[in-house]
Structures are given as structure tokens and as C-alpha cells.
Design an enzyme around this catalytic site. Structure first.
Site, PDB file in Angstrom:
ATOM      1  N   ASP A 118       9.065   7.829  12.208  1.00  0.00           N
ATOM      2  CA  ASP A 118       7.863   7.799  11.373  1.00  0.00           C
ATOM      3  C   ASP A 118       7.916   9.001  10.430  1.00  0.00           C
ATOM      4  OD1 ASP A 118       5.161   7.404  10.445  1.00  0.00           O
ATOM      5  OD2 ASP A 118       4.723   6.360  12.310  1.00  0.00           O
ATOM      6  N   ARG A 162       0.860  -1.188   0.000  1.00  0.00           N
ATOM      7  CA  ARG A 162       0.000   0.000   0.000  1.00  0.00           C
ATOM      8  C   ARG A 162       0.892   1.232   0.000  1.00  0.00           C
ATOM      9  NH1 ARG A 162       0.023   2.660   4.847  1.00  0.00           N
ATOM     10  NH2 ARG A 162       0.349   1.478   6.777  1.00  0.00           N
ATOM     11  N   ASN A 165       8.725   6.056   5.135  1.00  0.00           N
ATOM     12  CA  ASN A 165       8.109   7.195   5.815  1.00  0.00           C
ATOM     13  C   ASN A 165       8.912   8.457   5.562  1.00  0.00           C
ATOM     14  OD1 ASN A 165       5.655   7.143   7.509  1.00  0.00           O
ATOM     15  ND2 ASN A 165       6.599   5.331   8.423  1.00  0.00           N
TER      16      ASN A 165
END
Length: 284
Positions: A192, A99, A146
Site C-alpha cells: 500500500d 478516483r 499507491n
């Protein structure tokens, strides 16, 4: 020192992600990837939400008033006036387990974004650039991508290999990357989403690290902004003066902590001394 983080929307997102400021609309856009939601938080405190057609990693404002969204099946154009999603580009048809995850818009209007294995098991994720209808793969071999972001002078692109706890730097010129190198290794939590302020300082959300880590352009650790929740997913500068730092959070993989940290998954903000960089719009 920045102010203490203030909770502005207790929406308890399973995986809040991808905050981005829209100066045109005076609002912050962000997503709940696992909750399949797109959210809008206005500077006046207004709130709105839409269902997304699948897991969506980012929603970035475009020059025509729409948003370009990283839906699992590819890049989609979202019209806020109608609530309709329309696919404009297929990504990775040969990697159905993947994804799309984090993304940002460069000053030239190009969209940089990453992909990842949805189960976080294989290193099938990659880094892409979308520019005027063309998608180019620039790096490969990530489990979880990320935080693509550029330095203020546009000459360095940063990108995170989250599960390996590494932030990489690339030389960047005219949409081309070279000289990939390790920028820093993160020890407290997982790097992240990230953003860069106007002084070139990196602000990195720490998944399971209870804060936002700050690094100088030379890679020196400048400290951590502490948060009342364990999982900070991504910071983004916004507001009229770009000195408000908005941060998304998540309760993903931390359901057992929700009783003691009831604001997990909320949207937070704080005021910063140094402003961020003006956000750019996707050129379609």
C-alpha cells in the site's frame, strides 16, 4: 528494533490513508477515503476532523498554509481556517470511473500522485506530477496505484502496483521519469502506501499483511514491523526529530475481523532509530 505500535486515535476509519507530517503546524494530516473525512492529529494529542466533498486520497500541506487534496473530481485547495475546499485542477475528466489515491511532495515542491479505478476492476489508473499549475501523466496502466516516494538523493522514484503486488522503481531527474523496472514483488499482503527514511530504506504498509515491510535501497527484505491489525495502509515519519513513524489502518474489506481486531482503522505510532526525510510543501 522499533517499539511496538501504539494506538493514538481509535477513530475506526473505513479506509485511513495518506498520513503526512506538517512541521509548520506540528501535526499529522490524514484522510478516511471511504468515510469522506480529513483528520488532523496534533503532537499535543489534539484532534480535529472535517468532511470532504467526495472521496479524498491525500491532503498535503502547501507553502501558503493550505492543503492540496486529491478529491475524486480533481485537485482541491483546502483552507484549514475556513474549512472550505476549492477545486484548482481537474484530473482525468475522460475517466469518470477513477478516483485519486496516494500522493507525496518532492523537494522541488511538485506533487506526485496516482489514480485508480474506484471499483478496482480495470487498469485505468495512472501516475501524475502536478507542478506550478501543470499536470503531466508519467505512467499508466494500474488498477490500484499507491506510494509514490523519492530516495534521499532524489534520483529514484518508487511507485506501487498494489493489486499486482509489485513495487516499481524509476530513474528520476528534474521531474522526468525513465527506466521503469521491477524493484520487488511482495508476497505477504499487498503493498500500500510507502515512505523512505534518511538511509534510503523503504517502509511499506501491507494491506492484509499485518505490518510494515522494510526494504533496503537494493531491494533486500529487511523484515516486517508487526501490527495488531491486519491492514496497514501507509506509514509516515513525523515529530520534531522525524523519528516517530505514524501509520494509518483500515477496516475496508475486513469487516468480518472487527470483533477480533477492534482497533482496525485506528492511527498508530512508534519510535524508530533512523529518522525520516523532512517533508516538503506543495508550490502552488
Amino acid at each position: 528494533m522499533p517499539e511496538q505500535p501504539e494506538l493514538v486515535w481509535d477513530l475506526q476509519a473505513e479506509l485511513g490513508e495518506g498520513p503526512v507530517w506538517s512541521a509548520r503546524d506540528r501535526c499529522l494530516w490524514f484522510v478516511d477515503i471511504k468515510g469522506r473525512k480529513l483528520h488532523r492529529y496534533g503532537e499535543d494529542g489534539s484532534r480535529a476532523s472535517w468532511d470532504t466533498p467526495d472521496q479524498t486520497g491525500f491532503a498535503l500541506p502547501a507553502e501558503d498554509g493550505s492543503l492540496v487534496c486529491g478529491v475524486r473530481t480533481g485537485l482541491h485547495r483546502f483552507d484549514p481556517t475556513t474549512g472550505v475546499f476549492e477545486r484548482i485542477a481537474e484530473v482525468e475528466p475522460d475517466r469518470p470511473q477513477n478516483r485519486l489515491n496516494d500522493g507525496f511532495v518532492a523537494p522541488d515542491g511538485s506533487l506526485w500522485f496516482g489514480s485508480m479505478d474506484d471499483s478496482e476492476e480495470t487498469v485505468s489508473g495512472a501516475l501524475y506530477r502536478y507542478h506550478r499549475g501543470e499536470i503531466t501523466r508519467h505512467d499508466d496502466g494500474y488498477r490500484v496505484t499507491n506510494g509514490p516516494a523519492l530516495s534521499p538523493d532524489g534520483r529514484t522514484l518508487y511507485h506501487n502496483d498494489t493489486t499486482e503486488r509489485r513495487i516499481y522503481a524509476f530513474d528520476h531527474a528534474a521531474g522526468v521519469l525513465s527506466r521503469k523496472r521491477l524493484f520487488v514483488e511482495v508476497e505477504d499482503g499487498y503493498p500500500d502506501g510507502l515512505t523512505v527514511d534518511s538511509a534510503g530504506v523503504l517502509h511499506v504498509g501491507l494491506f492484509n499483511g499485518s505490518g510494515v515491510a522494510r526494504y533496503s535501497p537494493e531491494g533486500e527484505r529487511l523484515g516486517v514491523i508487526p501490527f495488531p491489525v491486519v491492514t496497514v495502509t501507509k506509514p509516515a515519519f513525523g515529530g520534531e526529530d522525524l523519528r516517530t513513524l505514524y501509520c494509518t489502518t483500515a477496516w475496508l474489506a475486513n469487516g468480518h475481523r472487527r470483533a477480533e481486531q477492534p482497533t482496525l482503522g485506528g492511527l498508530f505510532r512508534m519510535r524508530m532509530e533512523t529518522p525520516g526525510l523532512p517533508p516538503s510543501l506543495v508550490k502552488l
